[in-house]
Each structure stands twice: as C-alpha cells, then as structure tokens.
Enzyme design. Structure first.
Site, PDB file in Angstrom:
ATOM      1  N   GLU A  13       0.812  -1.229   0.000  1.00 52.49           N
ATOM      2  CA  GLU A  13       0.000   0.000   0.000  1.00 52.49           C
ATOM      3  C   GLU A  13       0.843   1.275   0.000  1.00 52.49           C
ATOM      4  O   GLU A  13       0.352   2.325  -0.395  1.00 52.49           O
ATOM      5  CB  GLU A  13      -0.970  -0.024   1.196  1.00 52.49           C
ATOM      6  CG  GLU A  13      -2.050  -1.087   1.004  1.00 52.49           C
ATOM      7  CD  GLU A  13      -2.891  -1.337   2.235  1.00 52.49           C
ATOM      8  OE1 GLU A  13      -4.081  -1.660   2.068  1.00 52.49           O
ATOM      9  OE2 GLU A  13      -2.390  -1.234   3.373  1.00 52.49           O
ATOM     10  N   GLY A  78     -12.724  -4.095   1.343  1.00 56.14           N
ATOM     11  CA  GLY A  78     -13.779  -4.919   0.749  1.00 56.14           C
ATOM     12  C   GLY A  78     -15.030  -4.067   0.586  1.00 56.14           C
ATOM     13  O   GLY A  78     -15.383  -3.290   1.470  1.00 56.14           O
ATOM     14  N   ILE A 152     -13.210 -10.016   6.010  1.00 61.51           N
ATOM     15  CA  ILE A 152     -14.594 -10.432   5.734  1.00 61.51           C
ATOM     16  C   ILE A 152     -14.667 -11.125   4.368  1.00 61.51           C
ATOM     17  O   ILE A 152     -14.354 -10.532   3.336  1.00 61.51           O
ATOM     18  CB  ILE A 152     -15.561  -9.219   5.784  1.00 61.51           C
ATOM     19  CG1 ILE A 152     -15.429  -8.478   7.128  1.00 61.51           C
ATOM     20  CG2 ILE A 152     -17.003  -9.683   5.548  1.00 61.51           C
ATOM     21  CD1 ILE A 152     -15.639  -9.311   8.381  1.00 61.51           C
ATOM     22  N   MET A 172      -9.539  -3.155   8.004  1.00 63.49           N
ATOM     23  CA  MET A 172      -9.027  -3.566   9.303  1.00 63.49           C
ATOM     24  C   MET A 172      -8.193  -2.518  10.042  1.00 63.49           C
ATOM     25  O   MET A 172      -7.573  -2.839  11.053  1.00 63.49           O
ATOM     26  CB  MET A 172      -8.220  -4.875   9.131  1.00 63.49           C
ATOM     27  CG  MET A 172      -9.053  -5.969   8.471  1.00 63.49           C
ATOM     28  SD  MET A 172      -8.181  -7.517   8.128  1.00 63.49           S
ATOM     29  CE  MET A 172      -7.809  -8.089   9.782  1.00 63.49           C
ATOM     30  N   GLU A 173      -8.199  -1.276   9.576  1.00 60.74           N
ATOM     31  CA  GLU A 173      -7.371  -0.245  10.234  1.00 60.74           C
ATOM     32  C   GLU A 173      -8.014   1.137  10.343  1.00 60.74           C
ATOM     33  O   GLU A 173      -7.582   1.952  11.169  1.00 60.74           O
ATOM     34  CB  GLU A 173      -6.022  -0.068   9.490  1.00 60.74           C
ATOM     35  CG  GLU A 173      -5.142  -1.312   9.433  1.00 60.74           C
ATOM     36  CD  GLU A 173      -5.507  -2.251   8.294  1.00 60.74           C
ATOM     37  OE1 GLU A 173      -6.253  -1.828   7.377  1.00 60.74           O
ATOM     38  OE2 GLU A 173      -5.059  -3.415   8.325  1.00 60.74           O
ATOM     39  N   ASP A 196     -11.873  -6.167  -3.264  1.00 62.60           N
ATOM     40  CA  ASP A 196     -12.729  -7.375  -3.244  1.00 62.60           C
ATOM     41  C   ASP A 196     -14.116  -6.982  -2.773  1.00 62.60           C
ATOM     42  O   ASP A 196     -14.332  -5.848  -2.353  1.00 62.60           O
ATOM     43  CB  ASP A 196     -12.130  -8.433  -2.300  1.00 62.60           C
ATOM     44  CG  ASP A 196     -11.972  -7.889  -0.878  1.00 62.60           C
ATOM     45  OD1 ASP A 196     -10.888  -7.380  -0.571  1.00 62.60           O
ATOM     46  OD2 ASP A 196     -12.940  -7.913  -0.100  1.00 62.60           O
TER      47      ASP A 196
HETATM   48  N1  SAH Z   1      -2.885 -11.207   2.363  1.00 66.64           N
HETATM   49  C1  SAH Z   1      -2.507 -10.710   3.663  1.00 66.64           C
HETATM   50  C2  SAH Z   1      -3.727 -10.485   4.561  1.00 66.64           C
HETATM   51  C3  SAH Z   1      -4.591  -9.337   4.077  1.00 66.64           C
HETATM   52  S1  SAH Z   1      -5.803  -8.911   5.249  1.00 66.64           S
HETATM   53  C4  SAH Z   1      -1.571 -11.706   4.329  1.00 66.64           C
HETATM   54  O1  SAH Z   1      -1.667 -12.905   4.058  1.00 66.64           O
HETATM   55  O2  SAH Z   1      -0.723 -11.281   5.136  1.00 66.64           O
HETATM   56  C5  SAH Z   1      -6.676  -7.672   4.338  1.00 66.64           C
HETATM   57  C6  SAH Z   1      -6.086  -6.280   4.347  1.00 66.64           C
HETATM   58  O3  SAH Z   1      -6.746  -5.488   3.373  1.00 66.64           O
HETATM   59  C7  SAH Z   1      -6.295  -5.507   5.641  1.00 66.64           C
HETATM   60  O4  SAH Z   1      -5.242  -4.616   5.866  1.00 66.64           O
HETATM   61  C8  SAH Z   1      -7.637  -4.766   5.420  1.00 66.64           C
HETATM   62  O5  SAH Z   1      -7.598  -3.443   5.875  1.00 66.64           O
HETATM   63  C9  SAH Z   1      -7.854  -4.777   3.906  1.00 66.64           C
HETATM   64  N2  SAH Z   1      -9.055  -5.468   3.400  1.00 66.64           N
HETATM   65  C10 SAH Z   1      -9.313  -5.651   2.076  1.00 66.64           C
HETATM   66  N3  SAH Z   1     -10.433  -6.362   1.893  1.00 66.64           N
HETATM   67  C11 SAH Z   1     -10.930  -6.665   3.131  1.00 66.64           C
HETATM   68  C12 SAH Z   1     -12.055  -7.414   3.586  1.00 66.64           C
HETATM   69  N4  SAH Z   1     -12.878  -8.032   2.728  1.00 66.64           N
HETATM   70  N5  SAH Z   1     -12.258  -7.513   4.930  1.00 66.64           N
HETATM   71  C13 SAH Z   1     -11.410  -6.904   5.788  1.00 66.64           C
HETATM   72  N6  SAH Z   1     -10.324  -6.218   5.410  1.00 66.64           N
HETATM   73  C14 SAH Z   1     -10.059  -6.085   4.093  1.00 66.64           C
END
Ligand code: SAH
Length: 232
Positions: A13, A78, A152, A172-173, A196
């Site tokens: 990011e 998302g 989610i 998530m932040e 997504d």
């Molecule tokens: N691929 C990463 C995990 C990503 S978690 C790993 O394996 O380490 C998702 C991240 O993108 C988080 O920082 C959150 O802020 C954002 N995000 C994108 N889509 C999301 C969703 N559907 N639900 C929650 N957070 C989402």
C-alpha cells in the site's frame, strides 16, 4: 514546516509512494518509518502491519514521535455497496468498529462509552481529497467504513455489517487510525480502493487486485498531499 504522514497497513500500500522518491529510514517501536523531503515540508511514510492495534500504534508514533500535522491513510478495502466496484475509490466520512460488542449492557453494536460511535474524518481535508480526485480525473465516492480485526469473506457477515452499520466498505485499520487522530486532534483522511467484495472467495479477488487497487489509492494520496501543501 509541515509534516504529512502517509500510512498504509501493508507494504504494497505504500510501495507506489516509496518508488517515486528518495528517502531515509528510521527504525522506531518495531517499525520502519520512511522520511521524504517534499516541497517545503516533509512526509513520513510507513505501513503499520495489519489490524486495529498495529495501525493505532503506528498512527500514534507518526503523530507523537515524528510530529505529523496531517495524516493520510491509503489502502484497500472490501466493498459492501454494490455501487463500489473493484478499483473504485472510497473516502470515509466516518468510521465505526464493527467487532466491538458490549451489547450485553444495552449498548449499540460498535459503541464504546466515552468515545465516538462513528468517528468522523476531517471535512476540510476531505474537500481537498475530492478536488484531488477531480484533478486526476478519478471518480470517488464518500461513505461509511466499518473496521474490525477480521478479513470479511462471507456473504452473511457482509450483509450483517452493511445492515447494522449502514457501511459502504470494510477493512481492518481505518476506525482505529481515525480514533487516534481524533484523540490527538490531527486532521485525517481515510482513503481506500476496493480490492474485493467481502463475500465468498474475497481472498482470491484480494490477491488479484491488491496491487492495482493499492496503486489507485496511493496515487490519490500523493495528490492530496500536493494540494494540501499548496493550500498552506
Ligand atoms: N494477504 C494478507 C492479509 C490481508 S488482510 C496476508 O496474508 O498477510 C486484508 C487487508 O486489506 C487488511 O489490511 C484490510 O484493511 C484490507 N481489506 C481488504 N479487503 C478486506 C475485507 N474483505 N475484509 C477486511 N479487510 C479487508
């Protein structure tokens, strides 16, 4: 001298920003902070690592240790709103923590006593963000973001969040960063591009579109920074 913090959760990011500048880096509180001379001021750029606690730590450090005057969060989210498609930009007008649950005591979902239920972002900065999107000929929507420590990826959960909080996107932040900025009275913008749709197989969409969505958001974050400097 004005200091603008640009914060993401994951390296992807902030990478589009780091690629464009020369920087020095400083290690602090188990994280790396990238310092960039920019116009007449400075930018401090970092990724916090995922989640509410990590992002609250990094936002606090950017404000208290690196003396940021403004904070711009850039990243991916998302979508909970059918009008927000992959790659689209969303500017948060307010944010709520959807995993906070002390409802057993009669409180509403997401509410913590003595704090804002929905944390507002800064109106003046949001105006600059909208103008910056226009400058780049990007379309952007304003809306509510629901934050938690959960990725989610189920339609049931998605519907519950959307209906309970009237939210347009989940991530998530955002709410934790907005809460830190509210506490320290630092104007913030929370900007997200959709990676997504938070339903079944959201993780596959996330992996596919992370880079392009993160780049869309980062490009706008930089334009906001540029326009902010012009105004001051
Ligand atoms: N691929 C990463 C995990 C990503 S978690 C790993 O394996 O380490 C998702 C991240 O993108 C988080 O920082 C959150 O802020 C954002 N995000 C994108 N889509 C999301 C969703 N559907 N639900 C929650 N957070 C989402």
């Amino acid at each position: 001298m004005m200091i603008v913090a640009i914060l993401g959760a994951m390296r992807e990011e902030i990478e589009p920003i780091l690629e464009r500048f020369q920087y020095t880096s400083v290690e602090y509180a188990n994280n790396t902070f990238y310092l960039i001379d920019y116009a007449q001021g400075k930018m401090v750029v970092a990724y916090s690592k995922i989640g509410k606690v990590n992002s609250a730590i990094t936002a606090s450090v950017m404000i208290e240790h690196f003396k940021a005057d403004y904070l711009i969060f850039t990243g991916v989210a998302g979508s909970l709103n059918a009008d927000l498609k992959i790659g689209d930009l969303l500017l948060a007008t307010s944010l709520v923590q959807h995993d906070v649950d002390i409802c057993a005591f009669g409180h509403k979902a997401g509410f913590i006593p003595e704090t804002s239920h929905y944390i507002k972002t800064n109106e003046d900065l949001n105006k600059i963000a909208l103008k910056s999107a226009k400058d780049l000929k990007l379309s952007i929507k304003e809306g509510i973001i629901a934050t938690s420590d959960q990725f989610i990826c189920s339609s049931d959960k998605k519907e519950w969040i959307k209906n309970t909080f009237n939210a347009d996107a989940c991530e998530m932040e955002g709410a934790s960063v907005a809460l830190v900025c509210e506490a320290f009275k630092i104007p913030c913008v929370i900007l997200r591009a959709i990676s997504d749709e938070a339903g079944k197989e959201a993780e596959i969409s996330f992996d596919t579109f992370l880079k392009i969505a993160a780049t869309n958001s980062a490009n706008l974050a930089l334009k906001i920074c540029e326009n902010l400097k012009k105004k001051l």
